[in-house]
Every structure is written in structure tokens, then in C-alpha cells.
Scaffold this active site. Structure first.
Site, PDB file in Angstrom:
ATOM      1  N   TYR A 118      59.094  99.828  52.434  1.00  0.00           N
ATOM      2  CA  TYR A 118      58.741 100.819  51.489  1.00  0.00           C
ATOM      3  C   TYR A 118      57.795 100.005  50.663  1.00  0.00           C
ATOM      4  O   TYR A 118      58.285  98.838  50.291  1.00  0.00           O
ATOM      5  CB  TYR A 118      60.054 101.206  50.589  1.00  0.00           C
ATOM      6  CG  TYR A 118      59.664 101.864  49.455  1.00  0.00           C
ATOM      7  CD1 TYR A 118      59.491 103.285  49.403  1.00  0.00           C
ATOM      8  CD2 TYR A 118      59.401 101.320  48.148  1.00  0.00           C
ATOM      9  CE1 TYR A 118      59.213 104.194  48.293  1.00  0.00           C
ATOM     10  CE2 TYR A 118      58.988 101.982  46.966  1.00  0.00           C
ATOM     11  CZ  TYR A 118      58.823 103.270  47.011  1.00  0.00           C
ATOM     12  OH  TYR A 118      58.476 104.054  45.867  1.00  0.00           O
ATOM     13  N   GLU A 206      52.610 105.342  46.998  1.00  0.00           N
ATOM     14  CA  GLU A 206      53.787 105.233  47.571  1.00  0.00           C
ATOM     15  C   GLU A 206      53.579 105.240  49.098  1.00  0.00           C
ATOM     16  O   GLU A 206      52.997 106.452  49.698  1.00  0.00           O
ATOM     17  CB  GLU A 206      54.648 106.422  46.963  1.00  0.00           C
ATOM     18  CG  GLU A 206      56.111 106.093  47.539  1.00  0.00           C
ATOM     19  CD  GLU A 206      57.134 107.156  46.702  1.00  0.00           C
ATOM     20  OE1 GLU A 206      57.004 108.270  47.121  1.00  0.00           O
ATOM     21  OE2 GLU A 206      58.358 106.618  46.426  1.00  0.00           O
TER      22      GLU A 206
END
Ligand code: GDP
Ligand code: MN
Length: 396
Positions: A118, A206
Site C-alpha cells: 500500500y 493512493e
């Protein structure tokens, strides 16, 4: 302004960020053509069909599917295009999918296992610095990781004067457990990502997952990109990336007539002149036990036409149980605003909810009199506190 995954990836790639290759398609036939082209360009045998909507969690909702043949690409695209995709980030009705991104499959087997990380880039408002937030636990729900295993999420703060330093990129690659070629690829990836963030004037990236492939390349498999609207004047080419289908239709309409309107979840609509007073009015509504249904700054010219447009925008929201108009008459005279409100009220005709009008400033007393004598179901007050009490009363 949010971008679609395919737009975000293209933008990232223009700054040297490695991505999972893909081609956007509006129809199943286009999807098949895209898949063929990807096979020619990348050698991929399998493809992934991904719904393009402005919401995450598409995989969970059935909006991301692996296709192992061209027939499957056609079938899956046919299923996804035109569907209302429901994900944890959409409303219960879901969002209409009008296009898909057909990508190369990047989870192929090889010398090592692929790993999903991530990574996000955002502004830390507490320190006023950009930061890179990253985790070994990619691919899944990062909120769950934050709740259950917060020690697996790392932050790297970046000094705006120095930019991302090479040792910081190496630290990130190290913390992600990489070595050898993958380590080097990750430092390159992070540097390119940070450059893209700054140069594009974005407010959020993101990337979940960032994938380390089985042959130790590092690529963006997903991309959520939010560009700072206030900087769009510097990026005329990004303006064309706006997809109005994805935005709140009332906000789009308000913008077109030059009103600044933000849709919120509450039950009291508000119409205010000046952003500061609008914020204070929203606080007032909360204190009175309501929740603001919107932010609306009608600006300096609160004439009948603008008031009517504003009323109509607010009335589109079925949750609105009352409307609070809070206008400070400085340059604009309260009696003119009052006339505008009365006229707009009569023009619209079927307003079935109470309206509380607080007019303070030049000619406030004349304005109150005009409203009180209009015979309309409009409560007029002058004091801020009275307005709060009235809101409480009509909500009770
Ligand atoms: P999101 O669900 O909206 O976050 O969409 P993503 O782009 O993150 O895709 C969801 C999931 O699809 C990923 O977490 C992967 O597990 C899977 N996925 C994406 N690309 C590929 C691929 O090339 N091959 C395979 N097998 N799975 C993929
Ligand atoms: Mn994702």
C-alpha cells in the site's frame, strides 16, 4: 478533482511511474480490441477487466475480474459495462459503469511470489508537510490494517525545501522488506511517484496495490488520484479529465451558475452570503440540534434571481426539513434581499417546509417587516440566537 484509474495511471506514467498497462473501452467489442493490442504490446495471455468509476473497493463489488481468454474479456466487459456497481464507497444504489479498463495481467507466476503493498502520498495537515504513507499489507482494506495492525503502516515525512531524499526512498524500500532488483525498482518508483505528486499539484495519491511482480518489477496496479482544484489553472490539460457523470449533479449545476455549493448529509438547508458566515451558520445549525444539508455561499449579490436559484438547489435534496437563510446586509441591503426572498418564494410556489430568515445589517428592520407582512410561511428573525431557537423549534 478526482480522476478515473485509467487517467490517474496515464498521468503517473507521464512522470515515469511504472504502471500495469491498460486501454480503456466503452463497449465489449472495444474491450476485445484492447485486449488484443495489449497481448501484442506486452505478451500478456490473461487480462483484467476493471470498472471505471470514482470509488474504491471495486474488486469486492464485482467490478474487477480476471479474463483468461478473449471470449471472457467480451463476456465480463458486457456484464460490467452498464451495471450499477455497489462498493463500500458508493451509495446503496451503486454507480453506473460506462467504461472499463482492460489491463495486462501482472500476477503471473515467476521466480518469486508477487507482493502487494500500500502506498499513498498526501499532506499531513498537522505538520504542514507532504508525507508518504506505506505498508506491507497492500491490496486489502487499509482501514482494517490501520485498526488491527497499525504498526504495519509507516509514514515518511518530506521536507518541502529538500524534496524526497534518496535515503528516504531507500528506507521505504527497506521497510517493505525488499532487496536486490526489487529494492532498486522501489526506490525509483517512490521517487517518480513523489515527483508526480508535486508536479501535478495533487492533493492525494493512493496506490493500492503497488505490486512487486514475480520478476521483481514494481508497478502501480491501482491509482486513486485527486488533483487540487485550486491549481487546475496551471494544468489546462487536466481539466479535460473531469468526468461530470461522476460528480454530484446539484454541485455541477450550482457551479455552472457561479454558486459555491457543497452537498452534505444533514436536514437543514442553508443559504448564506460569505463563506465565513456560512461556516458559522453551519455551526449554529448543529448547536440547534440539526445537521447542515449543504454549504451554500450565494456571494455578494443576493438578488431575487440568485435567491430563487439557491432555493431550487436546496429543495432538490429530499432530506431537507427546514431552510435557514442567513444574510448579512452590508453592501447588499436587507430589504432588497427580503423582497428577493418573497418573490422567489412566490415563484417557486410549492415550498412545503419552514423557512427561517435571518437578515441583519442595513435596513434589517424594514426587511423583517416586509417578510412578516408577506403572509408567507417564513419566520423572520434578526438575532443569531433567535435563528438557532427557531431552527430548534421547527425541527422539534
Ligand atoms: P479496487 O478493488 O477498486 O481497489 O481495485 P484494484 O485495482 O485495486 O483491483 C482489485 C484487485 O484486483 C487487486 O487487489 C488485485 O488482487 C486484483 N488484480 C488487479 N490486477 C490484477 C492482475 O493483473 N491479475 C490478477 N490476477 N489480479 C489482479
Ligand atoms: Mn485498489
Amino acid at each position: 478533482m478526482n480522476l478515473h484509474e485509467y487517467q490517474g495511471k496515464e498521468m503517473l506514467n507521464s512522470f515515469g511511474v511504472e504502471i500495469q498497462r491498460g486501454i480503456v473501452a466503452q463497449t465489449p467489442a472495444e474491450a476485445v480490441a484492447a485486449a488484443k493490442k495489449l497481448t501484442e504490446d506486452t505478451g500478456t495471455g490473461w487480462h483484467v477487466v476493471k470498472a471505471q468509476i470514482h470509488a474504491g473497493g471495486r474488486g469486492k463489488g464485482g467490478g474487477v475480474k480476471l479474463a483468461k481468454s478473449l471470449e471472457e474479456v467480451e463476456k465480463i466487459s458486457g456484464d460490467i459495462i452498464g451495471m450499477y456497481l455497489i462498493t463500500p464507497q458508493t451509495s446503496a444504489q451503486g454507480k453506473l459503469v460506462s467504461q472499463v479498463l482492460v489491463t495486462e495481467d501482472v500476477y503471473y507466476p515467476g521466480e518469486s511470489e508477487p507482493s502487494e503493498f500500500y502506498m499513498s502520498v498526501l499532506m499531513n495537515r498537522a505538520t504542514g508537510r507532504n508525507m508518504i504513507m506505506y505498508s506491507t499489507e497492500g491490496g486489502m482494506d487499509i482501514e482494517a490494517v490501520a485498526d488491527n495492525t497499525p504498526h504495519l503502516i509507516f509514514n515518511e515525512e518530506i521536507d518541502p525545501a529538500l524534496g524526497l531524499l534518496p535515503f528516504q526512498a531507500r528506507k521505504i524500500a527497506f521497510n517493505l522488506g525488499l532487496s536486490g532488483k526489487a529494492f532498486k525498482e522501489m526506490t525509483r518508483f517512490v521517487s517518480a511517484l513523489y515527483t508526480a505528486y508535486v508536479k501535478s499539484d495533487s492533493s492525494l495519491f493512493e496506490i493500492n496495490p503497488v505490486l512487486k511482480t514475480s520478476d521483481n518489477r514494481v508497478i502501480a496496479v491501482d491509482a486513486k488520484v485527486t488533483i487540487d482544484e485550486n491549481a487546475l489553472f496551471r494544468h489546462k490539460d487536466y481539466e479535460a479529465l473531469r468526468d461530470l457523470r461522476e460528480e454530484n449533479p446539484v454541485e455541477v449545476e450550482a457551479k455552472a451558475v457561479g454558486l459555491s455549493y457543497v452537498d452534505l448529509d444533514g436536514n437543514v438547508g442553508c443559504m448564506v452570503n460569505g463563506a465565513g458566515l456560512a461556516m458559522a451558520t453551519m455551526d449554529l445549525i448543529k448547536q440547534a440540534g440539526g445537521e447542515p444539508a449543504n454549504f451554500l455561499d450565494v456571494g455578494g449579490t443576493a438578488d431575487a434571481e440568485r435567491v430563487e436559484i439557491a432555493f431550487n438547489l436546496i429543495l432538490k435534496d429530499p432530506n431537507v426539513k427546514a431552510i435557514l437563510v442567513n444574510i448579512f446586509g452590508g453592501i447588499v441591503r436587507c430589504d432588497r434581499v427580503a423582497k428577493g426572498i418573497i418573490e422567489a418564494y412566490k415563484n417557486i410556489g410549492n415550498i412545503e417546509i419552514p423557512i427561517i430568515v435571518r437578515l441583519e445589517g442595513t435596513n434589517a428592520d424594514i426587511a423583517k417587516k416586509l417578510i412578516d407582512e408577506s403572509g408567507l410561511d417564513v419566520h423572520s428573525v434578526i438575532e443569531f440566537q433567535e435563528a438557532a431557537d427557531k431552527v430548534q423549534e421547527v425541527l422539534a
